[in-house]
Design a protein around this motif. Sequence first.
Motif, PDB file in Angstrom:
ATOM      1  N   LEU A   1      11.845   2.297  -9.286  1.00  0.00           N
ATOM      2  CA  LEU A   1      12.435   3.547  -9.750  1.00  0.00           C
ATOM      3  C   LEU A   1      13.728   3.866  -9.020  1.00  0.00           C
ATOM      4  O   LEU A   1      13.884   3.558  -7.829  1.00  0.00           O
ATOM      5  CB  LEU A   1      11.444   4.695  -9.599  1.00  0.00           C
ATOM      6  CG  LEU A   1      10.362   4.725 -10.677  1.00  0.00           C
ATOM      7  CD1 LEU A   1       9.166   5.550 -10.229  1.00  0.00           C
ATOM      8  CD2 LEU A   1      10.931   5.280 -11.977  1.00  0.00           C
ATOM      9  N   LYS A   2      14.649   4.476  -9.757  1.00  0.00           N
ATOM     10  CA  LYS A   2      15.962   4.845  -9.233  1.00  0.00           C
ATOM     11  C   LYS A   2      16.136   6.359  -9.356  1.00  0.00           C
ATOM     12  O   LYS A   2      15.527   6.987 -10.226  1.00  0.00           O
ATOM     13  CB  LYS A   2      17.055   4.134 -10.034  1.00  0.00           C
ATOM     14  CG  LYS A   2      16.930   2.627 -10.070  1.00  0.00           C
ATOM     15  CD  LYS A   2      18.005   2.019 -10.972  1.00  0.00           C
ATOM     16  CE  LYS A   2      17.891   0.500 -11.031  1.00  0.00           C
ATOM     17  NZ  LYS A   2      18.936  -0.104 -11.906  1.00  0.00           N
ATOM     18  N   PRO A   3      17.000   6.953  -8.545  1.00  0.00           N
ATOM     19  CA  PRO A   3      17.246   8.389  -8.677  1.00  0.00           C
ATOM     20  C   PRO A   3      17.671   8.790 -10.086  1.00  0.00           C
ATOM     21  O   PRO A   3      17.316   9.877 -10.555  1.00  0.00           O
ATOM     22  CB  PRO A   3      18.358   8.641  -7.657  1.00  0.00           C
ATOM     23  CG  PRO A   3      18.128   7.598  -6.601  1.00  0.00           C
ATOM     24  CD  PRO A   3      17.670   6.392  -7.360  1.00  0.00           C
ATOM     25  N   GLU A   4      18.385   7.932 -10.785  1.00  0.00           N
ATOM     26  CA  GLU A   4      18.821   8.252 -12.151  1.00  0.00           C
ATOM     27  C   GLU A   4      17.685   8.236 -13.162  1.00  0.00           C
ATOM     28  O   GLU A   4      17.884   8.597 -14.323  1.00  0.00           O
ATOM     29  CB  GLU A   4      19.943   7.312 -12.604  1.00  0.00           C
ATOM     30  CG  GLU A   4      19.653   5.833 -12.437  1.00  0.00           C
ATOM     31  CD  GLU A   4      20.224   5.264 -11.154  1.00  0.00           C
ATOM     32  OE1 GLU A   4      20.126   5.928 -10.090  1.00  0.00           O
ATOM     33  OE2 GLU A   4      20.766   4.132 -11.214  1.00  0.00           O
ATOM     34  N   ASP A   5      16.482   7.829 -12.748  1.00  0.00           N
ATOM     35  CA  ASP A   5      15.316   7.924 -13.623  1.00  0.00           C
ATOM     36  C   ASP A   5      14.686   9.316 -13.579  1.00  0.00           C
ATOM     37  O   ASP A   5      13.752   9.598 -14.333  1.00  0.00           O
ATOM     38  CB  ASP A   5      14.256   6.894 -13.214  1.00  0.00           C
ATOM     39  CG  ASP A   5      14.716   5.461 -13.412  1.00  0.00           C
ATOM     40  OD1 ASP A   5      14.449   4.626 -12.531  1.00  0.00           O
ATOM     41  OD2 ASP A   5      15.347   5.176 -14.459  1.00  0.00           O
ATOM     42  N   THR A   6      15.176  10.163 -12.696  1.00  0.00           N
ATOM     43  CA  THR A   6      14.653  11.526 -12.597  1.00  0.00           C
ATOM     44  C   THR A   6      14.856  12.273 -13.906  1.00  0.00           C
ATOM     45  O   THR A   6      15.970  12.350 -14.431  1.00  0.00           O
ATOM     46  CB  THR A   6      15.357  12.276 -11.455  1.00  0.00           C
ATOM     47  OG1 THR A   6      15.018  11.658 -10.205  1.00  0.00           O
ATOM     48  CG2 THR A   6      14.934  13.741 -11.429  1.00  0.00           C
ATOM     49  N   ALA A   7      13.765  12.807 -14.447  1.00  0.00           N
ATOM     50  CA  ALA A   7      13.804  13.496 -15.733  1.00  0.00           C
ATOM     51  C   ALA A   7      12.415  14.027 -16.055  1.00  0.00           C
ATOM     52  O   ALA A   7      11.433  13.682 -15.383  1.00  0.00           O
ATOM     53  CB  ALA A   7      14.259  12.547 -16.840  1.00  0.00           C
ATOM     54  N   VAL A   8      12.351  14.829 -17.092  1.00  0.00           N
ATOM     55  CA  VAL A   8      11.062  15.145 -17.708  1.00  0.00           C
ATOM     56  C   VAL A   8      10.796  14.061 -18.752  1.00  0.00           C
ATOM     57  O   VAL A   8      11.649  13.794 -19.607  1.00  0.00           O
ATOM     58  CB  VAL A   8      11.064  16.537 -18.360  1.00  0.00           C
ATOM     59  CG1 VAL A   8       9.721  16.796 -19.041  1.00  0.00           C
ATOM     60  CG2 VAL A   8      11.357  17.616 -17.325  1.00  0.00           C
ATOM     61  N   TYR A   9       9.638  13.451 -18.659  1.00  0.00           N
ATOM     62  CA  TYR A   9       9.272  12.372 -19.569  1.00  0.00           C
ATOM     63  C   TYR A   9       8.313  12.909 -20.631  1.00  0.00           C
ATOM     64  O   TYR A   9       7.308  13.554 -20.311  1.00  0.00           O
ATOM     65  CB  TYR A   9       8.635  11.222 -18.797  1.00  0.00           C
ATOM     66  CG  TYR A   9       9.650  10.377 -18.065  1.00  0.00           C
ATOM     67  CD1 TYR A   9      10.328  10.873 -16.956  1.00  0.00           C
ATOM     68  CD2 TYR A   9       9.961   9.099 -18.503  1.00  0.00           C
ATOM     69  CE1 TYR A   9      11.287  10.126 -16.302  1.00  0.00           C
ATOM     70  CE2 TYR A   9      10.915   8.326 -17.845  1.00  0.00           C
ATOM     71  CZ  TYR A   9      11.572   8.860 -16.750  1.00  0.00           C
ATOM     72  OH  TYR A   9      12.517   8.092 -16.101  1.00  0.00           O
ATOM     73  N   TYR A  10       8.642  12.614 -21.869  1.00  0.00           N
ATOM     74  CA  TYR A  10       7.867  13.084 -23.008  1.00  0.00           C
ATOM     75  C   TYR A  10       7.274  11.909 -23.772  1.00  0.00           C
ATOM     76  O   TYR A  10       7.956  10.912 -24.029  1.00  0.00           O
ATOM     77  CB  TYR A  10       8.748  13.879 -23.971  1.00  0.00           C
ATOM     78  CG  TYR A  10       9.326  15.143 -23.402  1.00  0.00           C
ATOM     79  CD1 TYR A  10      10.557  15.135 -22.759  1.00  0.00           C
ATOM     80  CD2 TYR A  10       8.641  16.347 -23.516  1.00  0.00           C
ATOM     81  CE1 TYR A  10      11.105  16.297 -22.234  1.00  0.00           C
ATOM     82  CE2 TYR A  10       9.179  17.523 -23.000  1.00  0.00           C
ATOM     83  CZ  TYR A  10      10.409  17.486 -22.364  1.00  0.00           C
ATOM     84  OH  TYR A  10      10.942  18.635 -21.850  1.00  0.00           O
ATOM     85  N   CYS A  11       6.030  12.066 -24.138  1.00  0.00           N
ATOM     86  CA  CYS A  11       5.369  11.125 -25.026  1.00  0.00           C
ATOM     87  C   CYS A  11       5.550  11.618 -26.457  1.00  0.00           C
ATOM     88  O   CYS A  11       5.570  12.838 -26.705  1.00  0.00           O
ATOM     89  CB  CYS A  11       3.893  11.074 -24.649  1.00  0.00           C
ATOM     90  SG  CYS A  11       2.839  10.131 -25.731  1.00  0.00           S
ATOM     91  N   ALA A  12       5.666  10.693 -27.391  1.00  0.00           N
ATOM     92  CA  ALA A  12       5.806  11.071 -28.796  1.00  0.00           C
ATOM     93  C   ALA A  12       5.048  10.097 -29.685  1.00  0.00           C
ATOM     94  O   ALA A  12       5.053   8.889 -29.430  1.00  0.00           O
ATOM     95  CB  ALA A  12       7.281  11.109 -29.203  1.00  0.00           C
ATOM     96  N   ALA A  13       4.437  10.622 -30.710  1.00  0.00           N
ATOM     97  CA  ALA A  13       3.920   9.804 -31.798  1.00  0.00           C
ATOM     98  C   ALA A  13       5.053   9.693 -32.804  1.00  0.00           C
ATOM     99  O   ALA A  13       5.649  10.719 -33.187  1.00  0.00           O
ATOM    100  CB  ALA A  13       2.698  10.453 -32.422  1.00  0.00           C
TER     101      ALA A  13
END
Length: 118
Positions: A86-98
């Motif tokens: 993991l990198k600092p630029e991966d920082t985010a809110v992660y959403y799952c979607a169908a």
Amino acid sequence: QVQLVESGGGSVQAGGSLRLSCAASGRTASSYAMGWFRQAPGKEREFVAAISWSGGTTYNVDSVKGRFTISRDNAKNTVYLQMNSLKPEDTAVYYCAATYSDLRPRYWGQGTQVTVSS
């Protein structure tokens, strides 16, 4: 109707790993392709990875290739995102979607925060 609940987010140092899970419920949940998207502060939501309903085909954005792996267990109606290096630029809110077969999201989860510190 499909309901999605993400889990597994948290804080990690650069180079670390996290595994996100997305539990799906609903009569047709296993018939959808599933995707992970993320949204960093001040940025638009972006596609990260997706997997076909059978699990036989996967897609990844170039920035995560070789580091993130998407998988699914249809018996458990759950999709996973294994995130390594993991990198600092991966920082985010992660959403799952169908998603539809063309990967357009149809149903969204509530999101889970991933924070990577340097």
